[in-house]
Structure formats: structure tokens, C-alpha cells
Design a protein around this motif. Sequence first.
Motif, PDB file in Angstrom:
ATOM      1  N   ALA B  84       0.844  -1.203   0.000  1.00 45.38           N
ATOM      2  CA  ALA B  84       0.000   0.000   0.000  1.00 45.38           C
ATOM      3  C   ALA B  84       0.878   1.251   0.000  1.00 45.38           C
ATOM      4  CB  ALA B  84      -0.908  -0.009   1.234  1.00 45.38           C
ATOM      5  N   ALA B  85       0.490   2.253  -0.766  1.00 52.92           N
ATOM      6  CA  ALA B  85       1.315   3.459  -0.928  1.00 52.92           C
ATOM      7  C   ALA B  85       1.646   4.079   0.430  1.00 52.92           C
ATOM      8  CB  ALA B  85       0.592   4.470  -1.817  1.00 52.92           C
ATOM      9  N   GLU B  86       0.660   4.099   1.317  1.00 54.39           N
ATOM     10  CA  GLU B  86       0.871   4.783   2.598  1.00 54.39           C
ATOM     11  C   GLU B  86       1.808   4.004   3.533  1.00 54.39           C
ATOM     12  OE1 GLU B  86      -1.929   3.573   1.414  1.00 54.39           O
ATOM     13  OE2 GLU B  86      -3.072   2.493   2.967  1.00 54.39           O
ATOM     14  N   ALA B  87       2.117   2.749   3.149  1.00 51.10           N
ATOM     15  CA  ALA B  87       2.972   1.917   4.006  1.00 51.10           C
ATOM     16  C   ALA B  87       4.382   1.773   3.451  1.00 51.10           C
ATOM     17  CB  ALA B  87       2.337   0.534   4.179  1.00 51.10           C
ATOM     18  N   ARG B  88       4.690   2.442   2.346  1.00 58.65           N
ATOM     19  CA  ARG B  88       6.010   2.248   1.738  1.00 58.65           C
ATOM     20  C   ARG B  88       7.116   2.863   2.597  1.00 58.65           C
ATOM     21  NH1 ARG B  88       3.555   2.863  -4.316  1.00 58.65           N
ATOM     22  NH2 ARG B  88       2.313   0.988  -4.057  1.00 58.65           N
ATOM     23  N   GLY B  89       8.296   2.240   2.529  1.00 60.52           N
ATOM     24  CA  GLY B  89       9.417   2.730   3.319  1.00 60.52           C
ATOM     25  C   GLY B  89       9.396   2.261   4.763  1.00 60.52           C
ATOM     26  N   ARG B  90       8.487   1.336   5.071  1.00 56.66           N
ATOM     27  CA  ARG B  90       8.380   0.853   6.461  1.00 56.66           C
ATOM     28  C   ARG B  90       8.776  -0.608   6.595  1.00 56.66           C
ATOM     29  NH1 ARG B  90       2.393   2.553   8.066  1.00 56.66           N
ATOM     30  NH2 ARG B  90       2.837   1.023   9.709  1.00 56.66           N
ATOM     31  N   GLY B  91       9.388  -1.162   5.551  1.00 57.33           N
ATOM     32  CA  GLY B  91       9.881  -2.536   5.670  1.00 57.33           C
ATOM     33  C   GLY B  91       8.854  -3.596   5.331  1.00 57.33           C
ATOM     34  N   VAL B  92       7.704  -3.180   4.785  1.00 59.59           N
ATOM     35  CA  VAL B  92       6.663  -4.153   4.453  1.00 59.59           C
ATOM     36  C   VAL B  92       7.135  -5.074   3.327  1.00 59.59           C
ATOM     37  CG1 VAL B  92       4.315  -4.420   3.521  1.00 59.59           C
ATOM     38  CG2 VAL B  92       4.798  -2.650   5.240  1.00 59.59           C
ATOM     39  N   GLY B  93       7.727  -4.482   2.281  1.00 57.76           N
ATOM     40  CA  GLY B  93       8.232  -5.287   1.170  1.00 57.76           C
ATOM     41  C   GLY B  93       9.325  -6.248   1.617  1.00 57.76           C
ATOM     42  N   ARG B  94      10.213  -5.763   2.473  1.00 55.10           N
ATOM     43  CA  ARG B  94      11.287  -6.644   2.964  1.00 55.10           C
ATOM     44  C   ARG B  94      10.723  -7.806   3.781  1.00 55.10           C
ATOM     45  NH1 ARG B  94      16.592  -6.797   3.544  1.00 55.10           N
ATOM     46  NH2 ARG B  94      16.743  -4.759   2.519  1.00 55.10           N
ATOM     47  N   ALA B  95       9.776  -7.505   4.674  1.00 53.11           N
ATOM     48  CA  ALA B  95       9.190  -8.571   5.498  1.00 53.11           C
ATOM     49  C   ALA B  95       8.507  -9.613   4.603  1.00 53.11           C
ATOM     50  CB  ALA B  95       8.202  -7.980   6.499  1.00 53.11           C
ATOM     51  N   LEU B  96       7.773  -9.135   3.591  1.00 53.46           N
ATOM     52  CA  LEU B  96       7.110 -10.075   2.669  1.00 53.46           C
ATOM     53  C   LEU B  96       8.151 -10.858   1.862  1.00 53.46           C
ATOM     54  CD1 LEU B  96       4.184  -7.785   1.443  1.00 53.46           C
ATOM     55  CD2 LEU B  96       3.912  -9.926   2.742  1.00 53.46           C
ATOM     56  N   GLY B  97       9.215 -10.187   1.434  1.00 56.80           N
ATOM     57  CA  GLY B  97      10.261 -10.869   0.666  1.00 56.80           C
ATOM     58  C   GLY B  97      10.934 -11.956   1.478  1.00 56.80           C
ATOM     59  N   GLU B  98      11.232 -11.654   2.737  1.00 59.37           N
ATOM     60  CA  GLU B  98      11.869 -12.663   3.601  1.00 59.37           C
ATOM     61  C   GLU B  98      10.922 -13.845   3.828  1.00 59.37           C
ATOM     62  OE1 GLU B  98      12.955 -10.280   6.963  1.00 59.37           O
ATOM     63  OE2 GLU B  98      14.816  -9.562   5.996  1.00 59.37           O
ATOM     64  N   TYR B  99       9.645 -13.534   3.998  1.00 61.77           N
ATOM     65  CA  TYR B  99       8.652 -14.603   4.160  1.00 61.77           C
ATOM     66  C   TYR B  99       8.649 -15.507   2.923  1.00 61.77           C
ATOM     67  CZ  TYR B  99       4.162 -16.885   4.997  1.00 61.77           C
ATOM     68  OH  TYR B  99       3.171 -17.828   5.182  1.00 61.77           O
ATOM     69  N   VAL B 100       8.646 -14.885   1.757  1.00 61.22           N
ATOM     70  CA  VAL B 100       8.574 -15.637   0.500  1.00 61.22           C
ATOM     71  C   VAL B 100       9.796 -16.553   0.331  1.00 61.22           C
ATOM     72  CG1 VAL B 100       8.858 -15.288  -2.006  1.00 61.22           C
ATOM     73  CG2 VAL B 100       7.000 -14.135  -0.771  1.00 61.22           C
ATOM     74  N   VAL B 101      10.973 -16.034   0.664  1.00 60.03           N
ATOM     75  CA  VAL B 101      12.181 -16.863   0.548  1.00 60.03           C
ATOM     76  C   VAL B 101      12.089 -18.048   1.508  1.00 60.03           C
ATOM     77  CG1 VAL B 101      14.682 -16.921   0.914  1.00 60.03           C
ATOM     78  CG2 VAL B 101      13.634 -14.969  -0.274  1.00 60.03           C
ATOM     79  N   GLN B 102      11.678 -17.770   2.739  1.00 58.35           N
ATOM     80  CA  GLN B 102      11.569 -18.846   3.727  1.00 58.35           C
ATOM     81  C   GLN B 102      10.539 -19.893   3.292  1.00 58.35           C
ATOM     82  OE1 GLN B 102      13.512 -19.388   6.148  1.00 58.35           O
ATOM     83  NE2 GLN B 102      12.411 -21.154   6.985  1.00 58.35           N
ATOM     84  N   TRP B 103       9.416 -19.434   2.774  1.00 59.30           N
ATOM     85  CA  TRP B 103       8.365 -20.356   2.314  1.00 59.30           C
ATOM     86  C   TRP B 103       8.909 -21.279   1.230  1.00 59.30           C
ATOM     87  CZ3 TRP B 103       5.835 -21.158  -2.407  1.00 59.30           C
ATOM     88  CH2 TRP B 103       4.672 -21.945  -2.357  1.00 59.30           C
ATOM     89  N   HIS B 104       9.626 -20.723   0.264  1.00 52.24           N
ATOM     90  CA  HIS B 104      10.176 -21.559  -0.809  1.00 52.24           C
ATOM     91  C   HIS B 104      11.184 -22.569  -0.260  1.00 52.24           C
ATOM     92  CE1 HIS B 104       8.423 -18.566  -3.599  1.00 52.24           C
ATOM     93  NE2 HIS B 104       8.471 -19.536  -4.479  1.00 52.24           N
TER      94      HIS B 104
END
Lengths: 161, 161
Positions: B84-104
Amino acid sequence: MIRPATDEDWPRIWPFFDATVKAGETYAFPTDLTADSGRSLWMESPPGLTVVLEDGDSILGSAKMGPNRPGHGDHIGTASFMVAAEARGRGVGRALGEYVVQWHREQGFRGIQFNAVVETNTAALRLWESLGFTVIGTVPGAFRSPVHGYVGLHVMFLPLA
Amino acid sequence: MIRPATDEDWPRIWPFFDATVKAGETYAFPTDLTADSGRSLWMESPPGLTVVLEDGDSILGSAKMGPNRPGHGDHIGTASFMVAAEARGRGVGRALGEYVVQWHREQGFRGIQFNAVVETNTAALRLWESLGFTVIGTVPGAFRSPVHGYVGLHVMFLPLA
């Protein structure tokens, strides 16, 4: 002769399509395809197109083509090819490849991308290179070849603009 | 908190999903998506998964993941991300990216491939590189950016085996 495929052609495409997918060396297609789900996968609708190469009553090969991505990526095309085993080495793949390049030019595409050329499929690789495609990059081990084990998938590209 | 998405989450995903697609700078998605067709595109079923990152009552981002190809290519995964635009720069993408790597990793995938990272999306590019992804190759001009014109699409890869 290369012409657009019709639904009536499918029973003559399916045998070599099925044999190619079952051999499992060239396409990462679902391994549980039926004649019906194979048809859905192979027979394109506009803006895509599926063609057959016909020799008398025989269909020797088929290609499908169209935008590689929707939306802001739809100016780059892509294509897939199937050639009947008994017709290999007779220029069927080359004729279909040349048709596909010409079709993309006529439709105004700015390039053609192959997303996943199996690196051990050297006949295809050499053919695309002879048509001007280059390997943009290779995803290591991205394909499980029954014969060769884990092999790379080439991304190939031909600029048209 | 990151958790699997449910159908009930979609009304809170759709607004930032739609805004991201409409901005048109990061994904080659269809430009005529509706809430229904967007849901079909984004909400994965097994063997894929869609997750949301939730903060209180707000959904700040979402990711979908799963096999990049069927059949003999299904040992390599892929993923897409929306924040979400209002949440950018708060580590949301990084947290999701780390989750995705761990899931795989947990699912036994041998690698993760991103098929089309827009080269002007430098925030995403830097984030994926910080997680270990490298650019395998770049398809020149394969994306029409409303702001930048024709720009390249990176193929990125992270080996897991």
C-alpha cells in the motif's frame, strides 16, 4: 504451407504435441494434459494465433504466438513450436520460425522473447540463433530433463524495433 | 503479522492492488482488471499461496507465490508483491520478501525466479539484491513505463539448492 489452425486440425496436432510433452525434454508444460486441456493450452485466440504447417493431408508442425505479457508488456511477443518426430530435420521448425518472426513484424511487435529454451535443446537453440535471437540470460537448473537432469532455461530475445 | 490471505481480505487488498496496477510502473498486468478478475489473478490456490501483512485492522501489503512453471519446471518458484502506498518505506516489502524466501525453502524449491522486474523500479531491485537475488538478464525495452517510456525487464534469480 503454413496457415492458421482451426479446431478441426487439433486431432492431427495432438499426437505429436502429446508425444513431445510426454518426452519431457523441451517444454515445462503440465504433465497431466489431456486432449482437451492440451487444446486449451495450444490453440490461441486473438490477439494470439496458432498455425499449422501442412504437407498434403499431414500436419508436420504447429506454432503458437502472441503477446508475451498483457498490459504494458504487450508490445513484446512470444511463441512456442511443436514438430512431428517423423518430420524433424526437414526445415519445418525453420519455416515456422520464419513465419513467426514475420507475423510479429507485421503486427508491429517491438521484439520476440522466448522465456524458457531448454539449454540441452541444441537444435532449437541453433535455429533461433540463426534467426537472430540471442540468449539474454540463463536460469540455472530451472528444467528437469529426464535425460540430462537439472539443466538451464535460456531467455532469448530478438529485437524488431 | 504475515498470514495466509482469505477471500474476506480481498476488499482490503484490492484498493492498493488496483492503485499499483493503475499507476502502471511496476507490473505488466492487464489494464482492464476489475475487482473480480483481479482477485482471480492475485489469490492463489495450492500449490501456490497468497499472504497479507496485517497491522491491526489494516492490510499493508500482500504477496503471492508458487511454482514458476508447471511440469518439469515446478521446482523453481516465483512471487509477486504489492505494498500500500501509505505503508512504503516501512519494511513491508522486505518482510514479505523474507517470508517468500523462507516459504520456498520450506517447500523444497530449488530456486526463486522473478520473471519481470521493471528496471526503473529501483526500490524493488535493491531489495531483491539485498535478499541475495541477482539479475540473470534483462530484456531490453520490454516494459512501457508511463513515466520513463520503454524500459527493460530484469529476470532475477535466487538459488536455494
